[in-house]
Design a protein around this motif. Structure first.
Motif, PDB file in Angstrom:
ATOM      1  N   UNK A 459      31.671  54.290   0.547  1.00 52.52           N
ATOM      2  CA  UNK A 459      30.409  54.194   1.284  1.00 52.52           C
ATOM      3  C   UNK A 459      30.278  52.858   2.002  1.00 52.52           C
ATOM      4  N   UNK A 460      30.796  51.808   1.389  1.00 51.94           N
ATOM      5  CA  UNK A 460      30.744  50.482   2.013  1.00 51.94           C
ATOM      6  C   UNK A 460      31.753  50.394   3.159  1.00 51.94           C
ATOM      7  N   UNK A 461      32.927  50.947   2.933  1.00 52.17           N
ATOM      8  CA  UNK A 461      33.962  50.887   3.960  1.00 52.17           C
ATOM      9  C   UNK A 461      33.584  51.675   5.203  1.00 52.17           C
ATOM     10  N   UNK A 462      32.800  52.765   5.026  1.00 48.52           N
ATOM     11  CA  UNK A 462      32.470  53.626   6.164  1.00 48.52           C
ATOM     12  C   UNK A 462      31.364  53.058   7.023  1.00 48.52           C
ATOM     13  N   UNK A 463      30.776  51.935   6.587  1.00 49.73           N
ATOM     14  CA  UNK A 463      29.772  51.257   7.401  1.00 49.73           C
ATOM     15  C   UNK A 463      30.434  50.134   8.201  1.00 49.73           C
ATOM     16  N   UNK A 464      29.973  49.898   9.437  1.00 49.74           N
ATOM     17  CA  UNK A 464      30.538  48.793  10.226  1.00 49.74           C
ATOM     18  C   UNK A 464      30.379  47.466   9.483  1.00 49.74           C
ATOM     19  N   UNK A 465      31.392  46.663   9.573  1.00 52.65           N
ATOM     20  CA  UNK A 465      31.341  45.362   8.926  1.00 52.65           C
ATOM     21  C   UNK A 465      30.419  44.438   9.695  1.00 52.65           C
ATOM     22  N   UNK A 466      29.553  43.769   8.956  1.00 53.68           N
ATOM     23  CA  UNK A 466      28.586  42.880   9.598  1.00 53.68           C
ATOM     24  C   UNK A 466      29.304  41.735  10.273  1.00 53.68           C
ATOM     25  N   UNK A 467      28.828  41.330  11.460  1.00 57.14           N
ATOM     26  CA  UNK A 467      29.443  40.181  12.141  1.00 57.14           C
ATOM     27  C   UNK A 467      29.392  38.949  11.255  1.00 57.14           C
ATOM     28  N   UNK A 468      30.339  38.091  11.455  1.00 53.56           N
ATOM     29  CA  UNK A 468      30.416  36.877  10.652  1.00 53.56           C
ATOM     30  C   UNK A 468      29.213  36.004  10.958  1.00 53.56           C
ATOM     31  N   UNK A 469      28.511  35.593   9.907  1.00 52.74           N
ATOM     32  CA  UNK A 469      27.284  34.819  10.086  1.00 52.74           C
ATOM     33  C   UNK A 469      27.595  33.422  10.607  1.00 52.74           C
ATOM     34  N   UNK A 470      26.741  32.951  11.512  1.00 55.65           N
ATOM     35  CA  UNK A 470      26.887  31.596  12.005  1.00 55.65           C
ATOM     36  C   UNK A 470      26.233  30.608  11.057  1.00 55.65           C
ATOM     37  N   UNK A 471      26.782  29.423  10.945  1.00 56.78           N
ATOM     38  CA  UNK A 471      26.242  28.395  10.068  1.00 56.78           C
ATOM     39  C   UNK A 471      26.182  27.078  10.813  1.00 56.78           C
ATOM     40  N   UNK A 472      25.271  26.256  10.307  1.00 52.41           N
ATOM     41  CA  UNK A 472      25.224  24.920  10.870  1.00 52.41           C
ATOM     42  C   UNK A 472      26.470  24.143  10.453  1.00 52.41           C
ATOM     43  N   UNK A 473      26.989  23.379  11.378  1.00 50.31           N
ATOM     44  CA  UNK A 473      28.182  22.599  11.084  1.00 50.31           C
ATOM     45  C   UNK A 473      27.808  21.132  10.953  1.00 50.31           C
ATOM     46  N   UNK A 474      28.691  20.353  10.435  1.00 52.48           N
ATOM     47  CA  UNK A 474      28.418  18.946  10.150  1.00 52.48           C
ATOM     48  C   UNK A 474      28.032  18.179  11.406  1.00 52.48           C
TER      49      UNK A 474
END
Length: 875
Positions: A459-474
């Motif tokens: 069920x998890x595999x059949x859902x589109x993978x969420x885009x990689x979350x953006x994070x604040x960088x140093x």
């Protein structure tokens, strides 16, 4: 089952570019691994077979005053000797019209019936049939071009044998190749003329020479004179050399330690009979001295000490053999590290590619799991894909490795050597081992790529993978740096750290490729540095004049006047011997020239004795023991304080290494006069036998050096009867130009291959980067970004990572260069520890050029992205 099989076939179709990239990089890695390892054995095996098939001698026994038939018979009777060939060899001026050249005239016994050692191969014309006919070695970089039909008038030769020819002129009837003279840049030292052999002429001994016509012993070599001196009989000198082939030599591959030790053991048997065979010569000289002829003999360069046999073993004295051995060893030593980087990068590419492929197929994997397919069945799709790419790549790489690369290297050496056809080797076990390793690595990498996804629920595999979350960088926390940046640069920097895996893979891959390119350029710099340092900084003289007897004798005043005044020359004593390291099966030996230094201050302007790392001057008068060349010390791990054995004149002595001096080529050992007397238990120092000569001209300018040292008075040097040879330092230095040329071609192959590796890696990573961000790219297009702006958005990240990887690669290349030159050091040559500034620049620029080409090619794919399709799900 059919649906799953079709799905596998569809995977090949949709990911064909990725399949080709994996296959190509594995082929490159396997090809280099096999090719580099196989090239040296193939080349050595070819030349070893060439020597054995042509009955090449193992040792040339050369006598300072000639050999009698009794000497030759005694050598042939030894149990370890299979065959001998007596030879008469002299250096002569061969005149053709107004053109004089230094030639070597070799008269071989039994030449007509072919029953001689060191068989010649006829390339053109025919064999000599009558007196005065000869064959000549083919032309090369240093041997003059001689044509069939050329006639040479023999001028009176100078040196040990004078006016000994049975003919006044010779005619060339054939062109040949010789096991002794196949190195095209091998400058053979001549005792006459220019100091370098211009051509070699071969013929039947008794048709070219009449040694009894006039020899150095002619005034003594008759019954009346010898009877007056109280010596019974005469000494009938018949030959100058005796070529010796040892029994069982064919069982030892040439260019191996086994062959070297085999010859060294047999030499002891030859040395054991030397004293007995020379006794008639020394008795005759002693009788002459007792009758008051001592000064006359001295003026002629005749003394009991000068009566000697020289044992010239091929593996340490033949220019062609030594040069070829040194060259082919460098192929394996220099290139041996390169395949490791290729294979590591190939593993990274395979891991990245398969990880991306699995992520693209998440929904398919989930569907198969929901339908009841097991993990092994699902993963078989990716194993088939990657293993097939690896299998094809390995087969192609094996073909490249066993045929193409050795042939390329052989052709490169063909520009400097006259070589037979290459014998290509093939080892099925080697191929099988490489294939097993590659497939095992592929399976592990593919399993690692699939493992995470196969753990998740359908069920998890059949859902589109969420885009990689953006994070604040140093960098965002450093306001004065972050705020002035434009949005596009902020987005670029965030995305670089957002896709950390791509960032690391790109930097590591580019870094490795740049390091390989820099290492290739650096190795070329190190090879070139040998000549500059050895023949410019360390050896500061321009030529050596070898002689015997009293240099101050009146007959040599012209020679001394010609060489020059104080400070332009130094007379010293040198002897040839062997350093023996270890014992039993671990025993090794090296032929060395031992120089006795009587005055360190006078010696310093001619030879710089110094330590390489600290550049500290070595005061030889303060050294307890010998000063050993660094190229020998590095190979055998010798340090100051170690004890070695030194063998010379049939006696072995123990010597202590007092210091190690910087030295890149040539086996020179130095000892102070005080230490010499102690080590050799001598009451006085031996007479000088060599003059080191300096000129005011740069040694790089060979012609001017020759003009100053020779001028029009080459005969004047040779006419001094005790001068045996004039050797130019530049002549020795020039022998390394061939190494620079051949290794330059091989290094070019390595650099181009490293560049190709960079291109494949960047293509694959850029392709994955575009595929991963198709929806993001399409969104930018929908928002009104033009194609150039979208390309800049994507390539800006790639450019930064490429530049970062290239800069880090320069540092890694520096370390890799140090590691490789430490591995490739040999007694014959120690490479310089240097990389030119231009090499850093070229390595960086080449990496950038390859990257630009790849990015330009991938721009086509970037511009073809369909916005509507890209905004859909990943189905």
């Amino acid at each position: 089952m059919k649906k799953f099989s079709k799905n596998i076939a569809k995977g090949f179709k949709t990911s064909f570019g990725r399949f080709i990239a994996i296959m190509a990089i594995i082929a490159l890695g396997v090809g280099f691994l096999i090719g580099v390892i196989q090239a040296t054995p193939d080349m050595k095996d070819t030349m070893s077979g060439y020597y054995i098939e042509n009955d090449a001698y193992d040792v040339d026994v050369k006598a300072t005053f000639g050999l009698t038939q009794e000497n030759v018979d005694a050598i042939a009777a030894l149990s370890g000797v299979e065959r001998v060939t007596p030879v008469i060899s002299t250096d002569v001026i061969a005149s053709q019209g107004s053109n004089d050249r230094s030639a070597r005239l070799v008269g071989i016994e039994n030449f007509a019936d072919g029953g001689y050692l060191n068989k010649l191969q006829l390339l053109e014309g025919e064999w000599p049939r009558q007196a005065g006919e000869v064959v000549a070695v083919h032309g090369s970089a240093v041997f003059d071009e001689v044509e069939v039909g050329d006639t040479f008038r023999l001028k009176t030769a100078t040196g040990t044998y004078q006016d000994v020819y049975a003919v006044d002129s010779v005619t060339v009837v054939g062109i040949v190749s010789s096991p002794d003279y196949y190195y095209g840049d091998g400058r053979e030292v001549s005792a006459v003329g220019s100091g370098v052999v211009g051509t070699v002429l071969f013929g039947e001994a008794d048709q070219l020479y009449d040694l009894q016509k006039s020899t150095l012993f002619s005034s003594l070599n008759n019954e009346a004179v010898t009877g007056l001196l109280g010596y019974e009989g005469t000494i009938e000198i018949k030959y100058t050399d005796c070529w010796v082939l040892f029994a069982g030599a064919e069982e030892h591959e040439r260019f191996t330690d086994s062959y070297q030790n085999f010859v060294a053991d047999r030499l002891e048997e030859l040395e054991a009979i030397e004293g007995e065979q020379l006794q008639p010569f020394t008795d005759l000289i002693a009788a002459a001295e007792e009758k008051g002829f001592g000064s006359a003999l001295s003026n002629m360069g005749i003394s009991a000490d000068a009566v000697d046999w020289l044992f010239l073993d091929r593996e340490s004295t033949n220019v062609s053999y030594v040069s070829f051995d040194m060259n082919v060893e460098k192929v394996q030593d220099i290139a041996g590290v390169f395949p490791i980087f290729f294979i590591v990068v190939a593993a990274l590419v395979a891991l990245t590619s398969m990880t991306r492929m699995v992520e693209e197929d998440r929904m398919q994997i989930g569907t198969f799991k929901a339908l009841g397919y097991g993990k092994r069945r699902i993963i078989s799709k990716y194993l088939i894909y990657c293993c097939l790419a690896s299998l094809i790549g390995s087969v192609l790489g094996s073909l490249i490795g066993f045929s193409l690369l050795p042939s390329i290297f052989w052709r490169a050496y063909g520009t400097q050597y006259t070589l037979p056809a290459l014998r290509l080797g093939f080892s099925p076990w080697f191929v099988l081992a490489v294939l097993v390793i590659v497939l095992a690595g592929t399976v592990i990498v593919t399993w690692a790529a699939c493992y995470r996804s196969l753990k998740e629920r359908p069920s998890v595999l059949m859902q589109p993978k969420a885009p990689k979350a953006g994070k604040r960088i140093l960098l965002e926390r450093v306001g004065f740096l972050w705020k002035p940046l434009k949005f596009k640069w902020k987005a670029t920097i965030r995305n670089i750290f957002r896709y950390k895996k791509n960032m690391l893979l790109t930097i590591i891959s580019v870094m490795g490729c740049t390091a390989l390119i820099l290492t290739g350029f650096g190795l070329n710099d190190s090879i070139c540095a040998v000549s500059d340092k050895q023949f410019g900084d360390i050896l500061r003289y321009d030529a050596t004049v070898s002689y015997t007897g009293d240099l101050s004798a009146s007959g040599n005043s012209a020679l001394l006047d010609f060489i020059g005044g104080d400070g332009s020359h130094l007379s010293v004593y040198t002897q040839n011997g062997q350093l023996i390291m270890g014992s039993g099966e671990n025993r090794s030996s090296e032929s060395v020239d031992l120089y006795v230094v009587e005055d360190a201050d006078a010696f310093a302007p001619f030879v710089s004795l110094r330590e390489r790392e600290k550049s500290a001057i070595i005061d030889i008068e303060e050294v307890e023991g010998i000063v050993l060349s660094e190229n020998i010390a590095n190979v055998y791990g010798i340090e100051p304080g170690d004890e070695l054995r030194y063998r010379s004149g049939g006696e072995t002595r123990t010597v202590t290494v007092g210091a190690v001096c910087e030295n890149y080529t040539g086996n020179n050992v130095y000892i102070s006069a005080e230490e010499y007397l102690q080590v050799f238990d001598a009451e006085s120092l031996p007479a000088h036998n060599i003059i080191l000569v300096k000129t005011d001209v740069s040694p790089d300018d060979e012609e001017e050096v020759r003009a100053i040292l020779e001028g029009n008075t080459a005969d004047e040097i040779a006419d001094a009867v005790n001068v045996s040879a004039v050797e130019f330092v530049q002549t020795t230095a020039d022998t390394f130009s061939g190494l620079e040329s051949t290794m330059g071609m091989i290094i070019a192959v390595l650099v181009i291959s490293a560049g190709a590796l960079a291109a494949i890696v960047l293509y694959n990573l850029t392709n994955i980067n575009i595929d991963e961000r198709r929806r993001e790219i399409a969104t930018l297009r929908v928002l009104g970004y033009r194609r150039a702006e979208v390309a800049g958005y994507i390539y800006r990240e790639s450019a930064i990572l490429t530049l970062a990887g290239a800069l880090l690669g320069l540092g890694l290349g520096f370390l890799l260069h140090l590691f490789i030159i430490g591995r490739v050091d040999s007694v014959t040559m120690m490479l310089g520890r240097v990389i030119a500034g231009w090499s850093y620049l070229w390595a960086f620029l080449l990496t950038v050029v390859f990257a630009v080409i790849v990015y330009a090619f991938m721009l086509i794919k970037l511009n073809k992205i369909d916005m509507a399709e890209s905004l859909k799900s990943n189905e």
